[in-house]
Motif scaffolding. Structure first.
Motif, PDB file in Angstrom:
ATOM      1  N   GLU A   5     -14.466   5.693 -12.372  1.00 40.52           N
ATOM      2  CA  GLU A   5     -13.550   5.932 -13.487  1.00 40.52           C
ATOM      3  C   GLU A   5     -13.296   7.415 -13.674  1.00 40.52           C
ATOM      4  N   ALA A   6     -14.345   8.229 -13.467  1.00 40.17           N
ATOM      5  CA  ALA A   6     -14.186   9.671 -13.630  1.00 40.17           C
ATOM      6  C   ALA A   6     -13.208  10.230 -12.616  1.00 40.17           C
ATOM      7  N   TRP A   7     -13.164   9.632 -11.414  1.00 38.12           N
ATOM      8  CA  TRP A   7     -12.298  10.146 -10.359  1.00 38.12           C
ATOM      9  C   TRP A   7     -11.048   9.297 -10.144  1.00 38.12           C
ATOM     10  N   ARG A   8     -10.835   8.318 -11.037  1.00 37.68           N
ATOM     11  CA  ARG A   8      -9.652   7.467 -10.891  1.00 37.68           C
ATOM     12  C   ARG A   8      -8.369   8.283 -10.925  1.00 37.68           C
ATOM     13  N   GLY A   9      -8.348   9.342 -11.750  1.00 37.08           N
ATOM     14  CA  GLY A   9      -7.142  10.156 -11.878  1.00 37.08           C
ATOM     15  C   GLY A   9      -6.731  10.786 -10.559  1.00 37.08           C
ATOM     16  N   VAL A  10      -7.679  11.368  -9.833  1.00 37.27           N
ATOM     17  CA  VAL A  10      -7.329  12.023  -8.578  1.00 37.27           C
ATOM     18  C   VAL A  10      -6.982  10.990  -7.511  1.00 37.27           C
ATOM     19  N   VAL A  11      -7.654   9.834  -7.517  1.00 33.84           N
ATOM     20  CA  VAL A  11      -7.305   8.767  -6.576  1.00 33.84           C
ATOM     21  C   VAL A  11      -5.897   8.256  -6.868  1.00 33.84           C
ATOM     22  N   SER A  12      -5.576   8.100  -8.137  1.00 37.44           N
ATOM     23  CA  SER A  12      -4.235   7.625  -8.515  1.00 37.44           C
ATOM     24  C   SER A  12      -3.160   8.637  -8.112  1.00 37.44           C
ATOM     25  N   ARG A  13      -3.496   9.918  -8.230  1.00 39.96           N
ATOM     26  CA  ARG A  13      -2.528  10.954  -7.843  1.00 39.96           C
ATOM     27  C   ARG A  13      -2.258  10.901  -6.341  1.00 39.96           C
ATOM     28  N   HIS A  15      -2.693   8.192  -4.492  1.00 47.88           N
ATOM     29  CA  HIS A  15      -2.012   6.913  -4.260  1.00 47.88           C
ATOM     30  C   HIS A  15      -0.523   7.022  -4.553  1.00 47.88           C
ATOM     31  N   GLU A  16      -0.159   7.735  -5.603  1.00 43.95           N
ATOM     32  CA  GLU A  16       1.260   7.930  -5.920  1.00 43.95           C
ATOM     33  C   GLU A  16       1.995   8.630  -4.783  1.00 43.95           C
ATOM     34  N   ARG A  17       1.284   9.514  -4.090  1.00 42.19           N
ATOM     35  CA  ARG A  17       1.905  10.247  -2.990  1.00 42.19           C
ATOM     36  C   ARG A  17       2.289   9.307  -1.851  1.00 42.19           C
ATOM     37  N   PHE A  22       4.569   1.511   1.301  1.00 42.70           N
ATOM     38  CA  PHE A  22       4.366   0.061   1.205  1.00 42.70           C
ATOM     39  C   PHE A  22       5.673  -0.625   0.838  1.00 42.70           C
ATOM     40  N   ALA A  23       5.997  -1.707   1.549  1.00 35.98           N
ATOM     41  CA  ALA A  23       7.262  -2.404   1.326  1.00 35.98           C
ATOM     42  C   ALA A  23       7.252  -3.213   0.034  1.00 35.98           C
ATOM     43  N   ARG A  24       6.060  -3.703  -0.384  1.00 35.20           N
ATOM     44  CA  ARG A  24       5.994  -4.573  -1.547  1.00 35.20           C
ATOM     45  C   ARG A  24       4.946  -4.065  -2.531  1.00 35.20           C
ATOM     46  N   SER A  25       5.104  -4.459  -3.786  1.00 36.42           N
ATOM     47  CA  SER A  25       4.236  -3.967  -4.854  1.00 36.42           C
ATOM     48  C   SER A  25       2.800  -4.511  -4.746  1.00 36.42           C
ATOM     49  N   GLU A  26       2.651  -5.743  -4.259  1.00 38.79           N
ATOM     50  CA  GLU A  26       1.314  -6.341  -4.209  1.00 38.79           C
ATOM     51  C   GLU A  26       0.371  -5.545  -3.298  1.00 38.79           C
ATOM     52  N   PRO A  27       0.720  -5.308  -2.021  1.00 42.25           N
ATOM     53  CA  PRO A  27      -0.180  -4.497  -1.185  1.00 42.25           C
ATOM     54  C   PRO A  27      -0.265  -3.049  -1.665  1.00 42.25           C
ATOM     55  N   ARG A  28       0.786  -2.559  -2.298  1.00 45.01           N
ATOM     56  CA  ARG A  28       0.758  -1.192  -2.834  1.00 45.01           C
ATOM     57  C   ARG A  28      -0.335  -1.057  -3.891  1.00 45.01           C
ATOM     58  N   GLY A  29      -0.385  -2.003  -4.817  1.00 47.31           N
ATOM     59  CA  GLY A  29      -1.420  -1.975  -5.841  1.00 47.31           C
ATOM     60  C   GLY A  29      -2.799  -2.258  -5.277  1.00 47.31           C
ATOM     61  N   ARG A  30      -2.845  -3.152  -4.300  1.00 45.32           N
ATOM     62  CA  ARG A  30      -4.144  -3.487  -3.712  1.00 45.32           C
ATOM     63  C   ARG A  30      -4.714  -2.296  -2.940  1.00 45.32           C
ATOM     64  N   ALA A  31      -3.858  -1.463  -2.365  1.00 49.77           N
ATOM     65  CA  ALA A  31      -4.333  -0.276  -1.655  1.00 49.77           C
ATOM     66  C   ALA A  31      -5.067   0.662  -2.604  1.00 49.77           C
ATOM     67  N   LEU A  32      -4.570   0.786  -3.832  1.00 50.98           N
ATOM     68  CA  LEU A  32      -5.258   1.614  -4.824  1.00 50.98           C
ATOM     69  C   LEU A  32      -6.642   1.047  -5.111  1.00 50.98           C
TER      70      LEU A  32
END
Length: 376
Positions: A5-13, A15-17, A22-32
């Protein structure tokens, strides 16, 4: 607060890059969730444990992410590399090449066979990945990867197809993989000053020539019986050159901090080559053990003529960073926890593990800077 949780912000940043790969939202979210799971304190980071941590009752989604889902693993690799440069990049950084083994059972995983594993220190049934690491004063991370396919695989295209290896993937040596990864870094204008690697790469005169042709400064470990052209125009073994040095030529210097303190050795260098053109110098560098003076390691070096001995020593010492990267990626980011057999799935898991390591590296660099500012 847990470290995930402490490092979720940097992982999310990060992931946004690469979300657009990803062609679809489901695998995109699952990758995070996959990357977050890789840095979570799980005993074994496999499809089941990653799925359970993400609140899924079955591993099929995570398995599909590495298998059938539509996304560009090489594009994500490039995004991870750019993120590493953005967060820890420096003009005096070092690029480091190395291979690491992944112990496997059976004969169906892409590239698996009995072969030497530097990780195990012996011949084992394993896959071997070649990696390019980036090391600066702010941290180190893996920025590129290739799966080594032995000739026994590339000469059997039916076997390759069963493991998902495309027909257009030829046999390539680990040195060819290293050059390909360096070329991608050069094309992307990754900031760095030096390249280093162990003797498995450094003994190759072809690689050294390629680096010189591309103007890439390097300190490459080599074998005791390697030969070079001397300043007198003759050919000599590197150990013979070093053996003739006077006692005062040796300087005690640290190759950097290790787990048990400074890595102290005696170091010396000998100029080589008849001509030094365009302000470029050539040397043989030697590293002598303090405990056993007969234990000497050798390096062939190419770089700016004004390079100091301690500069070459710093680069030679940076080679340990890739081993530390691989170990951290395995221990903290599940680099070797995969259960896939297919060629493309290997690249997908390894790329997401590299993303996890890049995020941790960036988070630690930020924490280090905050600590330095607090002290100041």
């Amino acid at each position: 607060m847990g470290r995930v949780e402490a490092w979720r912000g940097v992982v999310s940043r990060l992931h946004e890059r690469f979300a657009g790969r990803f062609a679809r939202s489901e695998p995109r979210g699952r990758a995070l969730e996959y990357v977050l799971g890789l840095i979570a304190p799980l005993g074994r980071k496999n499809g089941w444990s990653l799925a359970e941590r993400a609140g899924e009752g079955h591993p099929i989604g995570m398995q599909r992410l590495l298998g059938e889902a539509d996304w560009d693993a090489d594009g994500v690799r490039d995004d991870v590399r750019d993120f590493v440069v953005e967060t820890i990049g420096a003009r005096d950084a070092v690029l480091i090449g190395d291979g690491t083994g992944f112990l496997k059972k059976g004969v169906r995983s892409a590239g698996v066979q009995r072969q030497y594993s530097g990780t195990a220190g012996r011949t084992e049934n394993c896959q071997v990945g070649t990696f390019l690491a980036y090391a600066s004063g702010r941290g180190r991370a893996l920025i590129d990867r290739e799966l080594y396919l032995p000739a026994s695989w590339t000469e059997d295209r039916a076997r390759c197809r069963r493991a998902g290896v495309p027909d257009d993937v030829p046999f390539a040596t680990k040195i060819e993989h290293f050059k390909a990864m360096l070329q991608r870094a050069l094309n992307a204008e990754v900031p760095f000053k030096w390249v280093t690697a162990d003797e498995a790469y450094g003994q190759s005169k072809g690689l050294r020539y390629w680096l010189e042709q591309h103007g890439v400064a390097h300190v490459l470990a080599t074998r005791v019986n390697d030969t070079v052209i001397t300043t007198a125009g003759g050919e000599s073994r590197v150990d013979a050159l070093v053996a003739g040095l006077p006692r005062q030529a040796w300087k005690r210097l640290s190759a950097g901090a290790g787990s048990h303190g400074q890595r102290l050795y005696d170091w010396a260098r000998v100029p080589i080559r008849i001509w030094w053109e365009n302000g470029i110098g050539h040397w043989v560098l030697a590293r002598r053990s303090l405990r056993d003076p007969k234990e000497i390691a050798y390096y062939v070096c190419f770089g700016p003529a004004g390079t100091r001995l301690k500069d070459l020593v710093r680069v030679a010492g940076a080679r340990w960073a890739v081993e530390e990267c691989s170990q951290a990626a395995k221990n903290e980011c599940g680099l070797d926890h995969y259960q896939v057999r297919r060629y493309d799935a290997w690249y997908r898991h390894i790329t997401l593990a590299m993303a996890a390591l890049a995020a941790l590296t960036a988070a630690r660099a930020t924490e280090m800077e905050k600590g330095e500012q607090a002290v100041a």
